[in-house]
Design an enzyme around this catalytic site. Sequence first.
Site, PDB file in Angstrom:
ATOM      1  N   ALA A 143       0.851  -1.162   0.135  1.00  0.00           N
ATOM      2  CA  ALA A 143       0.009  -0.196   0.060  1.00  0.00           C
ATOM      3  C   ALA A 143       0.825   1.183   0.027  1.00  0.00           C
ATOM      4  O   ALA A 143       0.412   2.526   0.359  1.00  0.00           O
ATOM      5  CB  ALA A 143      -0.924   0.092   1.172  1.00  0.00           C
ATOM      6  N   HIS A 219       7.942  -6.434   8.236  1.00  0.00           N
ATOM      7  CA  HIS A 219       7.071  -7.503   8.290  1.00  0.00           C
ATOM      8  C   HIS A 219       7.469  -8.611   7.455  1.00  0.00           C
ATOM      9  O   HIS A 219       6.776  -8.879   6.457  1.00  0.00           O
ATOM     10  CB  HIS A 219       5.725  -6.919   8.053  1.00  0.00           C
ATOM     11  CG  HIS A 219       5.521  -6.007   6.839  1.00  0.00           C
ATOM     12  ND1 HIS A 219       6.124  -6.132   5.609  1.00  0.00           N
ATOM     13  CD2 HIS A 219       4.994  -4.460   6.786  1.00  0.00           C
ATOM     14  CE1 HIS A 219       5.893  -4.961   4.784  1.00  0.00           C
ATOM     15  NE2 HIS A 219       5.200  -4.014   5.388  1.00  0.00           N
ATOM     16  N   GLY A 223       5.338  -8.368   1.460  1.00  0.00           N
ATOM     17  CA  GLY A 223       5.985  -7.177   0.781  1.00  0.00           C
ATOM     18  C   GLY A 223       7.471  -7.666   0.455  1.00  0.00           C
ATOM     19  O   GLY A 223       8.315  -6.799   0.507  1.00  0.00           O
ATOM     20  N   ASP A 251      -1.852 -11.417  12.960  1.00  0.00           N
ATOM     21  CA  ASP A 251      -3.364 -11.592  13.015  1.00  0.00           C
ATOM     22  C   ASP A 251      -3.940 -12.739  12.439  1.00  0.00           C
ATOM     23  O   ASP A 251      -5.056 -13.021  12.552  1.00  0.00           O
ATOM     24  CB  ASP A 251      -3.598 -10.135  12.430  1.00  0.00           C
ATOM     25  CG  ASP A 251      -3.447 -10.227  10.815  1.00  0.00           C
ATOM     26  OD1 ASP A 251      -2.619 -11.264  10.488  1.00  0.00           O
ATOM     27  OD2 ASP A 251      -3.665  -9.222  10.202  1.00  0.00           O
ATOM     28  N   ASP A 277       1.698  -3.384  12.524  1.00  0.00           N
ATOM     29  CA  ASP A 277       1.267  -2.535  11.496  1.00  0.00           C
ATOM     30  C   ASP A 277       0.091  -2.107  11.128  1.00  0.00           C
ATOM     31  O   ASP A 277      -0.623  -2.211  10.118  1.00  0.00           O
ATOM     32  CB  ASP A 277       1.695  -3.624  10.071  1.00  0.00           C
ATOM     33  CG  ASP A 277       1.728  -2.989   8.830  1.00  0.00           C
ATOM     34  OD1 ASP A 277       1.903  -1.557   9.048  1.00  0.00           O
ATOM     35  OD2 ASP A 277       1.854  -3.580   7.696  1.00  0.00           O
ATOM     36  N   ALA A 316      -3.673  -4.085   2.851  1.00  0.00           N
ATOM     37  CA  ALA A 316      -2.979  -2.792   3.377  1.00  0.00           C
ATOM     38  C   ALA A 316      -2.483  -2.528   4.539  1.00  0.00           C
ATOM     39  O   ALA A 316      -1.407  -1.666   4.729  1.00  0.00           O
ATOM     40  CB  ALA A 316      -4.105  -1.522   3.196  1.00  0.00           C
ATOM     41  N   GLY A 317      -2.917  -3.324   5.586  1.00  0.00           N
ATOM     42  CA  GLY A 317      -2.308  -3.317   7.048  1.00  0.00           C
ATOM     43  C   GLY A 317      -3.413  -3.846   7.669  1.00  0.00           C
ATOM     44  O   GLY A 317      -4.187  -4.424   7.270  1.00  0.00           O
TER      45      GLY A 317
END
Length: 390
Positions: A143, A219, A223, A251, A277, A316-317
């Site tokens: 993102a 992270h 990515g 998560d 994040d 995106a997060g």
Amino acid sequence: MSSYFVKASKFVLPGCVVSEGYLEVIDGLFGEIVSELPEGADVLDYSGCWVAPGYVDTHIHGFAGHDVMDCDVDGLNEASVELAKHGTTSWVATTLTQPADQIKAACATVREAVEARADDFMGANIDGIYLEGPFFTEKHKGAQNPDNMCDPDVDLFCDWQEAAHGLICKSALAPERDGSTQYCATLHEMGVVVALGHSDATYEQGMAAVAAGATAFVHTYNGMSGLNHRNPGLVGCAMTTSATYAEIICDGMHVLPGAIQALVRARGWEHVVLVSDCLRCGGMPAGDYFLGDFPIRLTGGLARLKLADGTLGSIAGSVLTLDQAVRNVVDWNIVTAEQGIRMASEVAAKSAGIDDICGMMLPGRSADFNVLDADLMVVDTFIGGMHVQK
């Protein structure tokens, strides 16, 4: 001089867990743990609970409707108040890949927010700034806006650091970009952590950046170039470098538990950092929000880019909080409760180079701590020895 004692069944101290006792808090600072109380002592009784360092989130963009890139002093401090209610007592305000002047303004605003706090402010401490970008590459942009990406530039960093009054503690880059090794070496000499991510780097390019001074991975898995038997990629680099720290978003959606377990087994929990994040939509209802220039939609506990045709694109997060991340890695039988707590506090602080001010319960330090029940739910949080009202 005001003081009180905290009674608990387990105290998570640097290097060990002490069972039973009383932790003294003196004028908002940690004292010693004693086995017997002095006469007339004021005691907070948390029998059956853990007392542990407050959680330290070293990669977080915002919370409760606020984002670091908003350049809003009040918003940053409101986010801090809400984060503290989830057991996060310190956070590293994280920027995005935006134009250089916007990043500079965000750095200045974070510094203003820290300076604006009164002595009785009851929110999470902002203990640093993390520049997530703009030195990334488009293939793994996530993102981040590729229009604002550029090669690493030490002069640009120094301009941002001046605006931040020295608060920047971590800067991320893609190691395949021109000038990366020099940037890593220079920031390492400055005492600033360099993290690798949003990158399609080869294993060799990642290793070169680590040799030059990079010590963290952004992270991990998300990515970055993946692990392949003929191209280990940046994931392979994160798994095999011994003196680095690997962020991970736990998560259960960004990375599945099996992959988290593989990383922890490869590196050891002492080098794996729980991060959120988290975006501005953390702590907020499902719906539409913005991340920098991009519209996003929060649905099913996950934020995704909202495309022009209304469909949802890449992740995106998150809306994760560290207290939930700790419970997750323990519930998934990846680490013990003690290890999970440390991954979100002591290990996190070390990874960002801020362990001299947070992440550990040591005599003389600010009494920032959590009281956790047997299920690792946050019962109460204290910042500077003061109780956080939920």
